[in-house]
Write a protein that holds these residues in place. Structure first.
Motif, PDB file in Angstrom:
ATOM      1  N   LYS A   1       6.447   2.059   3.911  1.00  0.00           N
ATOM      2  CA  LYS A   1       6.304   1.505   5.274  1.00  0.00           C
ATOM      3  C   LYS A   1       6.727   0.053   5.251  1.00  0.00           C
TER       4      LYS A   1
ATOM      5  N   TYR B   1       7.533  -3.523   7.798  1.00  0.00           N
ATOM      6  CA  TYR B   1       7.645  -4.235   9.074  1.00  0.00           C
ATOM      7  C   TYR B   1       8.937  -5.037   8.996  1.00  0.00           C
TER       8      TYR B   1
ATOM      9  N   GLY C   1      -1.870  -4.086   1.499  1.00  0.00           N
ATOM     10  CA  GLY C   1      -1.443  -2.873   2.201  1.00  0.00           C
ATOM     11  C   GLY C   1      -2.529  -1.833   2.382  1.00  0.00           C
TER      12      GLY C   1
ATOM     13  N   THR D   1      -3.163  -0.922   6.085  1.00  0.00           N
ATOM     14  CA  THR D   1      -1.972  -0.237   6.602  1.00  0.00           C
ATOM     15  C   THR D   1      -1.940   1.210   6.127  1.00  0.00           C
TER      16      THR D   1
ATOM     17  N   ARG E   1      -4.357   3.186   8.130  1.00  0.00           N
ATOM     18  CA  ARG E   1      -3.903   3.392   9.502  1.00  0.00           C
ATOM     19  C   ARG E   1      -2.739   4.372   9.585  1.00  0.00           C
ATOM     20  N   CYS E   2      -2.025   4.557   8.476  1.00  0.00           N
ATOM     21  CA  CYS E   2      -0.965   5.579   8.460  1.00  0.00           C
ATOM     22  C   CYS E   2      -1.554   6.980   8.511  1.00  0.00           C
TER      23      CYS E   2
ATOM     24  N   GLU F   1      -0.165   3.753  12.482  1.00  0.00           N
ATOM     25  CA  GLU F   1       1.062   3.098  12.027  1.00  0.00           C
ATOM     26  C   GLU F   1       2.065   4.192  11.680  1.00  0.00           C
TER      27      GLU F   1
END
Lengths: 217, 254
Positions: free
Chosen positions: B21, B23, B51, B54, B57-58, B63
């Motif tokens: 992932k 950004y 991370g 993140t 949240r994936c 995300e």
């Protein structure tokens, strides 16, 4: 020569003020519907809809309402569409109002913390359910004062419809002044009537603002 | 419990493979592989920016990720299919650092909202369930209270009840005690601990090392977007292998 009493003037102005109010209501209801749809489309899709939304808002916020009225009246005629001043004035004011309301409401939705979207997303709510049950009830509370405040701007904005021949309060005042030769008296009355319509709404907006502040602490 | 979970041939409830992932040009997850068995309690630790949030949240699609695969209960996560995502999110509950209760609804209606809308439960049934769940988190008397009348610890316990109302198979906890005053941390952790002993699958990002050590069956140490070290808590905390983990643990104990 015919003499006009103050009561004659006032009576005719009151009659014309009804059209100011009707036009304001059309602009507000129509603008609210169009603006609401624009906002929902933007929240739902994002991406290119964002650009269309911003372009629309900038176009109507960045040009004078007077020009929009001219264009909707003469522009449609140029295109061969014969429309009455009613349709032209309603159209221009609806579009104008929709752009402002969409932008006001966008700000209110943006003020809702991102966590509210995330929590409702993680609870498997659909986009429509999120809006209906989580986001809009909260956004509505902060949207009421600026929305009611903008209503006052729209009411005064309807005066511009007089330039395309729509007979509302201002246009009626003009006509009466021309036959009575008492422009000062007539326009003083006209101003007073706008004030009588707008002031209670302003008061109401202030009341709502206080109330929502208390509710939000 | 942890040993049984690792040795028994149980299908994993969460399976992450090669997850990447970024950004923009900043890659925050650089190929994560992780399998979580049903009933496992996995603590994710690491420095901020490693991370870990993140990754969490994936798992419920908050995300999107660019590469790799993620399945929950055997179903792949498809971020471009809203219907499939809604299915998945009914299986994966999440609790946030900032509680995120709906401030315009009472505590009871916060808990009832998703079951009535998504699972189409009747009002009476949803209400009974909400009352039972609030009882379970020790807030039976707060059904009609508004969220802003509660303390942070109480709000977070309502958030737990709200997530449980969807009967998730996996519960994600994203630093759920970080926003709490120190004296309120215990009441929330006790609720989570009880969930763990009752067999709920938990993935939690946490800074409460003592709690992670006590409750988790496995600990994941993340560093620079990778799973740097993974193992049972006794190993991770008692016998760290890499200098990064040693440094991280010592920085906490200071």
């Amino acid at each position: 020569m015919v003499q006009f009493s103050n009561w004659d003037i006032l009576r005719n102005l009151i009659f014309a003020a009804e059209w100011t109010i009707v036009l304001s209501l059309i602009a507000f209801v129509g603008g609210g519907l169009v603006g609401g749809c624009l906002l929902v489309a933007r929240l739902w899709r994002g991406g290119w809809v964002n650009h269309v939304f911003n372009g629309y808002v900038q176009l109507f916020q960045g040009t004078p309402l007077l020009m929009q009225l001219f264009l909707s009246y003469f522009g449609l005629r140029l295109l061969g569409v014969e429309v009455s001043v009613w349709v032209s004035a309603s159209l221009a004011l609806t579009l104008y109002t929709s752009a402002f309301l969409a932008e006001i409401w966008r700000g209110c939705v943006a003020a809702i913390p991102k966590g509210q979207w995330e929590a409702s997303t993680s609870l498997a709510l659909s986009f429509g359910e999120q809006l209906r049950h989580v986001i809009l009830p909260q956004a509505l509370r902060i949207a009421i004062p600026p929305t009611v405040g903008f209503l006052v701007q729209v009411i005064k904005g309807t005066a511009l419809a007089s330039v395309i021949g729509f007979v509302e309060l201002t246009r009626a005042g003009n006509m009466i002044a021309n036959v009575t030769y008492k422009p000062f008296t007539v326009f003083a009355f006209v101003g007073l009537m706008y004030f009588v319509i707008c002031y209670p709404i302003s008061l109401y907006a202030r009341y709502l603002e206080r109330k929502t502040h208390v509710a939000r602490r | 419990m942890s040993l049984a979970a690792e040795t028994a041939p149980v299908a994993p409830i969460v399976e992450i493979a090669g997850l990447r992932k970024s950004y923009g040009t900043n890659e925050v997850l650089k190929g994560i592989d992780l399998k979580v068995a049903p009933g496992e309690v996995v603590a994710i630790i690491g420095k901020s920016g490693s991370g870990k949030s993140t990754l969490l949240r994936c798992i419920n699609g908050l995300e999107e990720f660019q590469d790799g695969s993620l399945t929950v209960d055997g179903k792949p996560l498809l971020t471009d299919s809203p219907g499939a995502m809604r299915e998945l999110r009914q299986r994966v509950g999440m609790i946030f650092q900032s509680f995120n209760l709906f401030p315009h609804l009472t505590v009871g209606r916060n808990v009832m909202l998703a079951p009535t809308l998504v699972k189409k439960r009747g009002k009476a049934e949803a209400e009974a369930q909400a009352k039972a769940l609030l009882e379970r988190v020790g807030l039976a008397d707060k059904f009609d209270a508004m969220p802003d009348q509660l303390s942070g610890g109480q709000q977070q316990r309502v958030a737990i009840a709200r997530a449980l109302a969807m009967e998730p198979a996996v519960l994600l906890c994203d630093e759920i005690t970080s926003a709490l005053d120190p004296e309120l941390v215990g009441e929330v952790l006790r609720v989570v601990e009880r969930l763990a002993t009752e067999g709920m699958t938990l993935l939690m990002v946490t800074h409460e090392m003592a709690f992670a050590r006590k409750v988790s069956s496995r600990v994941v140490f993340m560093h620079l977007g990778r799973v740097h070290e993974i193992g049972p808590p006794s190993e991770i905390f008692g016998n760290p292998q890499t200098p990064e983990l040693k440094q991280f643990l010592s920085s906490i104990h200071e």
